[in-house]
Every structure is written in C-alpha cells, then in structure tokens.
Design a protein around this motif. Structure first.
Motif, PDB file in Angstrom:
ATOM      1  N   ALA A 110       0.883  -1.100   0.046  1.00 20.05           N
ATOM      2  CA  ALA A 110       0.070  -0.107   0.160  1.00 20.05           C
ATOM      3  C   ALA A 110       0.968   1.397   0.022  1.00 20.05           C
ATOM      4  N   GLY A 111       1.859   1.279   0.662  1.00 18.83           N
ATOM      5  CA  GLY A 111       2.846   2.398   0.733  1.00 18.83           C
ATOM      6  C   GLY A 111       3.504   2.677  -0.587  1.00 18.83           C
ATOM      7  N   ILE A 112       3.888   1.658  -1.252  1.00 16.31           N
ATOM      8  CA  ILE A 112       4.535   2.051  -2.524  1.00 16.31           C
ATOM      9  C   ILE A 112       3.435   2.512  -3.563  1.00 16.31           C
ATOM     10  N   LEU A 143       7.780   5.221   3.442  1.00 11.54           N
ATOM     11  CA  LEU A 143       8.335   4.483   4.614  1.00 11.54           C
ATOM     12  C   LEU A 143       7.397   4.579   5.751  1.00 11.54           C
ATOM     13  N   PRO A 144       6.701   5.649   5.980  1.00 16.71           N
ATOM     14  CA  PRO A 144       5.924   5.712   7.310  1.00 16.71           C
ATOM     15  C   PRO A 144       4.821   4.869   7.168  1.00 16.71           C
ATOM     16  N   VAL A 145       4.153   4.429   5.949  1.00 16.67           N
ATOM     17  CA  VAL A 145       3.097   3.143   5.921  1.00 16.67           C
ATOM     18  C   VAL A 145       3.845   1.895   6.088  1.00 16.67           C
ATOM     19  N   ILE A 146       5.132   1.713   5.612  1.00 14.93           N
ATOM     20  CA  ILE A 146       5.505   0.472   5.612  1.00 14.93           C
ATOM     21  C   ILE A 146       5.981   0.327   7.132  1.00 14.93           C
ATOM     22  N   LEU A 147       6.590   1.197   7.743  1.00 12.87           N
ATOM     23  CA  LEU A 147       6.878   1.139   9.201  1.00 12.87           C
ATOM     24  C   LEU A 147       5.571   0.999  10.233  1.00 12.87           C
ATOM     25  N   GLY A 148       4.454   1.602   9.525  1.00 15.33           N
ATOM     26  CA  GLY A 148       3.047   1.317  10.326  1.00 15.33           C
ATOM     27  C   GLY A 148       2.672  -0.373  10.291  1.00 15.33           C
TER      28      GLY A 148
END
Length: 222
Positions: A110-112, A143-148
């Motif tokens: 989703a982040g990408i 990166l914020p969505v991936i780390l989430g």
C-alpha cells in the motif's frame, strides 16, 4: 488478598526475578522468539510488497493472500506444524511468521502503490531507472506506511509468542501454562501484565523509529 494484589506480589517477589526460570530470562526468550519471527517475516513480505507495489503486478493476489493469512488461527497452525515437523522451534516460528506477514506485506504494498504518480514521473524525467525510482523516490515516501505495517506485526507477534509455551518452549507464556497447571492465577495474571507492558514498550520504540525515519517534509505535509 485480591487476585490483582496477588499478581503484584508475585511480580515484586525477588524469587520471580532470579534463576533460569526468572522473569529476565523469560523476557529475553520472548524477545528472541519475536525478533526471529519478525526478521523472517520482513525477509519474505517486504521485497514482495515493494515489487508488487512498484510494478502493480499481482496486487489482487497480494490482497487476497493477506486476508486469507489473517483468518488463520495461530494456535491451530502451531498444532498442525508441530504434528508435521515435531517439537522444537521451527513449528511455532513458521506459525508466527504466517501471522506477521499480512500486515507487513499490506503496508509495503500500500505504501508504494499510493505514492503520487507525479513523483515517479519526476524521477523518471531525471533519468532514474525503475530501481532508482523505487529506492530514491517511492521507498522514502512510503516509509511511514511500511513502518506502520511493521509496528502492527510486531504488536501481534509479541502478544502471540506466548503460545510457544504450549509446546514446552520458554518465553513469558511459560508462566501462563505453568500457572494454569497448578491453578496459580496470580502468576497467570502477572504474565499477562508483563506481556502487555512489553507490547507497549516495543510499540513505543517502533513509534520513535517511525518518527525518526520519516522525512521532516512528510511529517509536516497535510
């Protein structure tokens, strides 16, 4: 004495913090199981999520796979893999990896996928290759969505690692199984408190990492 007071007394007892079965030892075991599970899940889910989000191929399969894996009962998987693979560390790790993969995979994809096409086109216009666009434009933005997704997976894993004690391994879940066997409910409640505090501590650390790793421009964006 109430159950809560008994649990606090057990937590305050010096004997609970010493020896091979003490809280520090069980805590380190719990963290080791959780860390191994997350490393394996990251190795599987992040590259796949980045590739699908960047290319757009197989997005429907990823969404369906993540949903299907979320529906699997961890304790049932643990029992199944124990029957297939025998006792040891492998069965619970496989079961827990299947638990951790969906939120990490969904977050990476989703982040990408939600990075603005204008940013991708700008990178391409500067002469970047597809891999460079992914590494220098898409990944920092997502990166914020991936780390989430990683935070969500970490919380689930830390809370669920207690099931490894079901097949005679260690960790904080050992107090649940052993306490249930002798009806020591204060020890069981103390174990629940320890797992909850550990989960909160892990989430706080990952929240700080997420904030430090996010570009200031993205933090200030509406």
């Amino acid at each position: 004495m109430s159950l809560l007071a008994s649990a606090l007394a057990w937590l305050a007892d010096p004997d609970s913090w010493s020896g091979s079965g003490g809280i520090p030892t069980r805590l380190l075991e719990h963290l080791a199981y959780s860390g191994l599970t997350l490393l394996l899940a990251l190795a599987v889910a992040v590259p796949l999520g980045l590739w699908v989000g960047h290319t757009g191929r197989g997005s429907g399969v990823v969404v369906a796979l993540a949903g299907a894996l979320r529906a699997l009962p961890t304790l049932g998987l643990l029992t199944l893999f124990t029957l297939l693979l025998g006792l040891g560390l492998m069965p619970p790790v496989v079961a827990l990896v299947l638990l951790a993969v969906p939120p990490i995979l969904s977050g990476a994809y989703a982040g990408i996928a939600n990075v603005s096409p204008a940013l991708k086109d700008a990178g391409t216009a500067l002469g970047m290759t597809g891999g460079q666009v992914l590494a220098r434009v898409e990944l920092p933005t997502a990166l914020p969505v991936i780390l989430g997704g990683i935070r969500s997976a970490a919380l689930q894993v830390v809370a669920t690692v207690t099931v490894v004690a079901y097949i005679n391994l260690g960790g904080l879940g050992r107090y649940l199984i052993d306490g249930l066997a002798v009806r020591d409910y204060s020890r069981m409640l103390g174990s629940v408190v320890l797992v909850a505090l550990l989960a909160l501590a892990v989430d706080a650390v990952l929240a700080l990492v997420q904030r430090l790793a996010t570009s200031p421009g993205l933090r200030l964006a509406p």
